[in-house]
Design an enzyme around this catalytic site. Structure first.
Site, PDB file in Angstrom:
ATOM      1  N   GLY A   1       9.497   1.006   8.450  1.00 44.24           N
ATOM      2  CA  GLY A   1       8.545   2.062   8.798  1.00 44.24           C
ATOM      3  C   GLY A   1       8.439   2.280  10.299  1.00 44.24           C
ATOM      4  N   LYS A   2       8.184   3.539  10.658  1.00 46.70           N
ATOM      5  CA  LYS A   2       7.961   3.861  12.071  1.00 46.70           C
ATOM      6  C   LYS A   2       6.621   3.326  12.559  1.00 46.70           C
ATOM      7  CE  LYS A   2      10.643   8.108  12.498  1.00 46.70           C
ATOM      8  NZ  LYS A   2      10.564   9.557  12.811  1.00 46.70           N
TER       9      LYS A   2
ATOM     10  N   HIS B   1       0.865  -1.183   0.000  1.00 42.31           N
ATOM     11  CA  HIS B   1       0.000   0.000   0.000  1.00 42.31           C
ATOM     12  C   HIS B   1       0.902   1.234   0.000  1.00 42.31           C
ATOM     13  CE1 HIS B   1       0.971   0.155   4.228  1.00 42.31           C
ATOM     14  NE2 HIS B   1       0.384  -1.009   4.452  1.00 42.31           N
TER      15      HIS B   1
ATOM     16  N   GLN C   1       9.472  -2.820  16.309  1.00 41.92           N
ATOM     17  CA  GLN C   1      10.243  -3.622  15.345  1.00 41.92           C
ATOM     18  C   GLN C   1      11.463  -2.846  14.864  1.00 41.92           C
ATOM     19  OE1 GLN C   1       8.569  -6.141  12.037  1.00 41.92           O
ATOM     20  NE2 GLN C   1       9.007  -4.352  10.795  1.00 41.92           N
TER      21      GLN C   1
ATOM     22  N   HIS D   1       4.028   1.288   2.215  1.00 42.42           N
ATOM     23  CA  HIS D   1       5.216   0.583   1.690  1.00 42.42           C
ATOM     24  C   HIS D   1       5.868   1.395   0.575  1.00 42.42           C
ATOM     25  CE1 HIS D   1       2.661  -2.989   2.959  1.00 42.42           C
ATOM     26  NE2 HIS D   1       3.761  -3.175   3.662  1.00 42.42           N
TER      27      HIS D   1
HETATM   28  O1  PAF Z   1       7.211  -5.396   8.902  1.00 46.09           O
HETATM   29  C1  PAF Z   1       7.030  -6.435   8.225  1.00 46.09           C
HETATM   30  O2  PAF Z   1       6.329  -6.458   7.230  1.00 46.09           O
HETATM   31  C2  PAF Z   1       7.706  -7.729   8.659  1.00 46.09           C
HETATM   32  O3  PAF Z   1       7.748  -7.829  10.045  1.00 46.09           O
HETATM   33  C3  PAF Z   1       9.114  -7.903   8.048  1.00 46.09           C
HETATM   34  C4  PAF Z   1      10.069  -6.865   8.557  1.00 46.09           C
HETATM   35  C5  PAF Z   1       9.030  -7.861   6.532  1.00 46.09           C
HETATM   36  C6  PAF Z   1       9.679  -9.280   8.440  1.00 46.09           C
HETATM   37  O4  PAF Z   1       8.886 -10.318   7.978  1.00 46.09           O
END
Ligand code: PAF
Length: 277
Positions: free
Chosen positions: A143-144, A30, A149, A33
């Site tokens: 992404g934030k 989307h 993560q 991304h």
């Molecule tokens: O953020 C995501 O889409 C996932 O956690 C990632 C970093 C691609 C790992 O599978």
């Protein structure tokens, strides 16, 4: 745009390429991304977007099965923004044998999302390490929107001395304030109207902090309670330090408000950075 499904072919295509950028995704591309891909295009010469729905980071098989797979549309959107390579391996290519070695991330991975999704970040770190070994990027963009993560990946790269610059991309939102997410497709039309309240509750905390309020626990409580009153099941709405996601002390000035809550069957997460005066 090159579409590559196997690791050998990926490595030979990338051999000799300068400044490689990587945008790891699970697909269902989307505008959020695409903004990460555009950022990667500005920061590198060849951008590899990876698309792989990683079973290891899902707690329930049903969530893994339910994850939207939209490869043809993803490829079209990525091509339109000038992405160079899509690496979209299947499970056999990614996990040719059952995975027995894992990254065991530290305490930061056990709280917030980690409390509600045990071993989620173990799965994320393990796949990201594998992807980095396959792509060998110079820069990678995350992404934030997935703030925890991002913090964990930065730690992973630092502690394993990987020569990769991690760049963070801003969250893209609908006009209502709702953060773009692959999960939004699961919201009913009624839930879609309610969903911006998660960000709205963070905005109230943001304004309070900006005006000098430091009564963090009261702000967190009020946000959680207001969401619950509107039918949300709240996992957490908390204020943490931007650095390390710790409970703030008197000296801290840079915070991030993090929240996770469900509307019906759909669990949403969001966050908002704020600095106190
Ligand atoms: O953020 C995501 O889409 C996932 O956690 C990632 C970093 C691609 C790992 O599978």
């Amino acid at each position: 745009m090159e579409i590559i499904k196997d690791v050998k072919q990926l490595r030979s295509y990338l051999a000799g390429k300068t400044r490689i950028g990587c945008v790891p995704t699970m697909g269902n591309i989307h505008a959020g991304h695409l903004s990460l891909v555009k950022l990667a295009l500005r920061k590198s010469d060849t951008v590899v977007t990876t698309i792989f729905v990683n079973r290891l980071q899902f707690n329930q098989n049903s969530d893994f099965d339910r994850y939207p797979r939209t490869l043809n549309n993803d490829l079209k959107l990525l091509k339109e923004v000038g992405n160079n390579v899509v690496f979209c391996p299947d499970e056999r290519e990614m996990y040719p044998e059952s995975q027995k070695y894992f990254i065991d991330p530290p305490k930061i991975a056990k709280k917030l999302e980690g409390r509600f999704r045990p071993d989620h970040f173990r799965g994320v770190c393990t796949i990201v390490l594998k992807l980095f070994n396959m792509v060998s990027p110079d820069v990678a963009v995350f992404g934030k929107k997935d703030y925890q993560q991002l913090a964990i990946i930065k730690g992973l790269v630092r502690q394993f001395s990987m020569p990769i610059e991690i760049i963070s991309g801003e969250t893209i939102r609908e006009r209502t304030g709702l953060a773009l997410s692959s999960r939004n497709v699961h919201l009913s039309s009624q839930e879609k109207i309610e969903a911006p309240r998660l960000q709205g509750s963070m905005r109230l905390i943001y304004d309070a902090i900006k005006s000098g309020d430091r009564n963090f626990v009261a702000m967190e409580y009020a946000a959680g309670e207001s969401l619950a009153r509107h039918g949300w099941i709240v996992d957490y709405v908390v204020i943490r330090t931007q650095d390390g996601l710790l409970r703030p002390s008197n000296k801290d000035k840079k915070f991030v408000i993090l929240g996770a809550a469900s509307l019906g069957k759909t669990r949403l997460i969001d966050d908002l950075e704020v600095e106190s005066p």
